[in-house]
Scaffold this motif. Structure first.
Motif, mmCIF file in Angstrom:
data_model
loop_
_atom_site.group_PDB
_atom_site.id
_atom_site.type_symbol
_atom_site.label_atom_id
_atom_site.label_comp_id
_atom_site.label_asym_id
_atom_site.label_seq_id
_atom_site.Cartn_x
_atom_site.Cartn_y
_atom_site.Cartn_z
ATOM 1 N N PHE A 385 47.505 47.810 45.607
ATOM 2 C CA PHE A 385 48.310 47.943 46.816
ATOM 3 C C PHE A 385 49.734 48.334 46.435
ATOM 4 N N ARG A 386 50.192 49.470 46.972
ATOM 5 C CA ARG A 386 51.555 49.922 46.731
ATOM 6 C C ARG A 386 52.492 49.293 47.759
ATOM 7 N N SER A 387 53.722 49.173 47.409
ATOM 8 C CA SER A 387 54.717 48.641 48.342
ATOM 9 C C SER A 387 55.992 49.462 48.224
ATOM 10 N N GLU A 388 56.803 49.422 49.292
ATOM 11 C CA GLU A 388 58.064 50.159 49.267
ATOM 12 C C GLU A 388 59.011 49.562 48.240
ATOM 13 N N GLU A 389 58.891 48.245 48.004
ATOM 14 C CA GLU A 389 59.786 47.614 47.028
ATOM 15 C C GLU A 389 59.465 48.051 45.603
ATOM 16 N N ASN A 390 58.168 48.255 45.304
ATOM 17 C CA ASN A 390 57.780 48.626 43.945
ATOM 18 C C ASN A 390 56.601 49.590 44.011
ATOM 19 N N PRO A 391 56.832 50.875 44.324
ATOM 20 C CA PRO A 391 55.719 51.828 44.489
ATOM 21 C C PRO A 391 54.990 52.138 43.201
ATOM 22 N N ASP A 392 55.579 51.816 42.059
ATOM 23 C CA ASP A 392 54.955 52.124 40.768
ATOM 24 C C ASP A 392 54.242 50.917 40.164
ATOM 25 N N TYR A 393 53.984 49.900 40.991
ATOM 26 C CA TYR A 393 53.354 48.679 40.470
ATOM 27 C C TYR A 393 51.950 48.959 39.945
ATOM 28 N N VAL A 394 51.676 48.488 38.736
ATOM 29 C CA VAL A 394 50.345 48.548 38.134
ATOM 30 C C VAL A 394 50.024 47.158 37.583
ATOM 31 N N PRO A 395 48.889 46.565 37.960
ATOM 32 C CA PRO A 395 48.569 45.218 37.468
ATOM 33 C C PRO A 395 48.489 45.186 35.943
ATOM 34 N N ASP A 396 48.849 44.041 35.386
ATOM 35 C CA ASP A 396 48.745 43.885 33.933
ATOM 36 C C ASP A 396 47.286 43.918 33.511
ATOM 37 N N PRO A 397 46.978 44.597 32.412
ATOM 38 C CA PRO A 397 45.586 44.581 31.928
ATOM 39 C C PRO A 397 45.268 43.243 31.306
ATOM 40 N N PRO A 398 43.977 42.908 31.150
ATOM 41 C CA PRO A 398 43.626 41.660 30.462
ATOM 42 C C PRO A 398 44.195 41.665 29.050
ATOM 43 N N PRO A 399 44.553 40.510 28.527
ATOM 44 C CA PRO A 399 45.116 40.435 27.172
ATOM 45 C C PRO A 399 44.145 40.967 26.126
ATOM 46 N N GLU A 400 44.675 41.289 24.961
ATOM 47 C CA GLU A 400 43.861 41.837 23.882
ATOM 48 C C GLU A 400 42.872 40.819 23.336
ATOM 49 N N TRP A 401 43.123 39.539 23.542
ATOM 50 C CA TRP A 401 42.229 38.527 22.974
ATOM 51 C C TRP A 401 41.001 38.276 23.852
ATOM 52 N N THR A 402 40.839 39.027 24.916
ATOM 53 C CA THR A 402 39.654 38.893 25.758
ATOM 54 C C THR A 402 38.645 39.985 25.434
ATOM 55 N N HIS A 403 37.373 39.694 25.706
ATOM 56 C CA HIS A 403 36.308 40.702 25.634
ATOM 57 C C HIS A 403 36.043 41.140 27.069
ATOM 58 N N VAL A 404 36.381 42.403 27.375
ATOM 59 C CA VAL A 404 36.348 42.884 28.756
ATOM 60 C C VAL A 404 35.104 43.726 29.003
ATOM 61 N N VAL A 405 34.415 43.438 30.108
ATOM 62 C CA VAL A 405 33.314 44.279 30.599
ATOM 63 C C VAL A 405 33.691 44.711 32.012
ATOM 64 N N GLU A 406 33.846 46.015 32.229
ATOM 65 C CA GLU A 406 34.204 46.527 33.546
ATOM 66 C C GLU A 406 32.977 46.558 34.434
ATOM 67 N N ILE A 407 32.996 45.796 35.494
ATOM 68 C CA ILE A 407 31.850 45.623 36.370
ATOM 69 C C ILE A 407 31.787 46.757 37.378
ATOM 70 N N GLY A 408 30.600 47.369 37.465
ATOM 71 C CA GLY A 408 30.402 48.435 38.445
ATOM 72 C C GLY A 408 30.913 49.766 37.995
ATOM 73 N N THR A 409 31.322 49.921 36.715
ATOM 74 C CA THR A 409 31.768 51.199 36.188
ATOM 75 C C THR A 409 30.978 51.525 34.947
ATOM 76 N N SER A 410 31.278 52.677 34.335
ATOM 77 C CA SER A 410 30.536 53.117 33.153
ATOM 78 C C SER A 410 31.263 52.797 31.864
ATOM 79 N N ARG A 411 32.426 52.137 31.939
ATOM 80 C CA ARG A 411 33.183 51.900 30.720
ATOM 81 C C ARG A 411 33.142 50.420 30.375
ATOM 82 N N THR A 412 33.207 50.130 29.057
ATOM 83 C CA THR A 412 33.292 48.730 28.610
ATOM 84 C C THR A 412 34.370 48.610 27.555
#
Length: 412
Positions: A385-412
């Motif tokens: 969700f973009r906002s007028e206060e911060n239109p360039d907001y991007v959520p922080d990615p999970p930390p490097e110490w996690t094992h991430v599986v992207e659900i519903g996509t083709s990447r892991t």
């Protein structure tokens, strides 16, 4: 005595040219077919090696335009891997009879024919449409298979035989893998890839079913549920997880140290905490699918449901609570969508977890320090969700110490 008709190759070649002009994105596949004159085939059929068998009588009886439509139909079986999909479906459901394979052939035909004709291709009078089976349009073969059975009302199409290329069952009139002029696995994949790129390169020229197929052929979806389950099991049963020392059974090496009793290493079932982020951007369908892995976790730790705890937000009680109750998994509810609070609650529990599993869309702060246990993240697609206060907001990615599986996509 009437002589058997001579196989009219020129008529078939004319039909193939007609089909390629009507469906130019299928031209590569149409010309990859090897035509085989076969008086033993009932009408026209394909094998999984991309040979197309034609009855001389059938060719003589049908006009070029209709043969073109049937060629498109037959090559569609091969492009959509109906033989492989039928084999997998039969294996999964314990189906072994010829009647089961006929039902797969009908379901595959319904998948193809709902949008195969028109725009230059006529519909053959005996084509099996979804409406022929009393089913809605736009479904896949596997969906149709779960919705109809053979009976008196399907007797009219019992003659149907598109060959092993449609249902995976080899026919006596097919040449088999040892026969000449079959395509190798690499050649078949190359044909599918080129056809998919032809469809993607001309958006709007192919029906929706073909566009969906092309996207999956070029960017095949990964089985994220299997990947998520594998990541959880890997973290749960990796070296050090659940390991502890005990003096109840002294170590065998104590004999080498006179006067000392050394503890032995004991492996206990691991404890798992599942943190569920139920913010509004996570759909109930996605969450429900991922929570099926929670039940698998409980089974993976030997059925010890007391070793698996779920921490959820109240917003998704309608999804999380029933599943946990059904699987007899302890549920700790309440809280907001700040993952840091979830981690803190999990790590402060009386029985500290060996593994933390997080199901989230990632739009939440993360702990600043790595917890003293393995962490697996099932990451849902994000709605930023973009906002007028911060239109360039991007959520922080999970930390490097996690094992991430992207659900519903083709990447892991």
């Amino acid at each position: 005595m009437t002589a058997a008709p001579v196989f009219d190759e020129n008529k078939i070649y004319a039909a193939r040219l007609f089909a390629a002009r009507a469906r130019p994105y299928l031209a590569t596949a149409l010309y990859a077919l090897h035509i085989v004159n076969s008086p033993r085939v009932p009408t026209m059929g394909v094998d999984r090696h991309w040979r197309c068998y034609l009855s001389p009588i059938f060719v003589a009886q049908r006009p070029v335009e209709e043969l073109a439509s049937i060629l498109v139909h037959e090559v569609s079986h091969l492009l959509r891997d109906h033989h492989g999909r039928s084999d997998r479906y039969a294996h999964a459901h314990g189906l072994t009879s010829r009647a089961d394979r006929l039902r797969m052939n009908l379901a595959a035909d319904a998948e193809i024919n709902d949008d195969a004709f028109g725009d230059g291709l006529q519909t053959p009078p005996d084509a099996v449409l979804p409406s022929t089976l009393g089913l809605p349009h736009g479904r896949l073969m596997e969906e149709y298979l779960g919705e109809f059975a053979l009976g008196p009302w399907t007797d009219a199409v019992a003659w149907l035989d598109c060959g092993s290329g449609a249902d995976g069952l080899r026919r006596e009139w097919e040449l088999g893998p040892e026969g000449a002029n079959g395509l190798s696995d690499e050649q078949r994949d190359a044909v599918r890839y080129r056809v998919a790129h032809s469809i993607i390169g001309q958006p709007g020229s192919a029906p929706r079913g073909w566009r969906r197929w092309a996207e999956e052929a070029v960017h095949p979806p990964q089985p994220w549920r299997a990947l998520l389950g594998a990541a959880i099991r890997s973290a749960t049963f990796s070296s050090g997880t659940g390991d502890n020392y005990t003096y109840r059974r002294p170590a065998r090496r104590s004999a080498a140290v006179p006067g000392a009793v050394l503890p032995s290493l004991r492996r206990t079932p691991p404890r798992v905490s599942v943190i569920v982020d139920t913010s509004g951007s996570v759909s109930d369908a996605d969450l429900g699918s991922a929570l099926l892995e929670v039940a698998a976790i409980a089974r993976a730790v030997g059925g010890r449901r007391d070793l698996v705890t779920v921490l959820s937000c109240d917003a998704a009680a309608r999804v999380v609570h029933p599943l946990c109750q059904a699987e007899d998994i302890p549920l700790v509810g309440g809280g907001g969508t700040d993952l840091r609070a979830g981690f803190e609650k999990a790590l402060r529990s009386r029985l500290r977890p060996d593994v933390v599993v997080v199901l989230t869309d990632g739009q939440s702060p993360w702990p600043s320090r790595r917890p003293g246990c393995r962490t697996v993240v099932g990451l849902f697609p994000r709605i930023v969700f973009r906002s007028e206060e911060n239109p360039d907001y991007v959520p922080d990615p999970p930390p490097e110490w996690t094992h991430v599986v992207e659900i519903g996509t083709s990447r892991t």
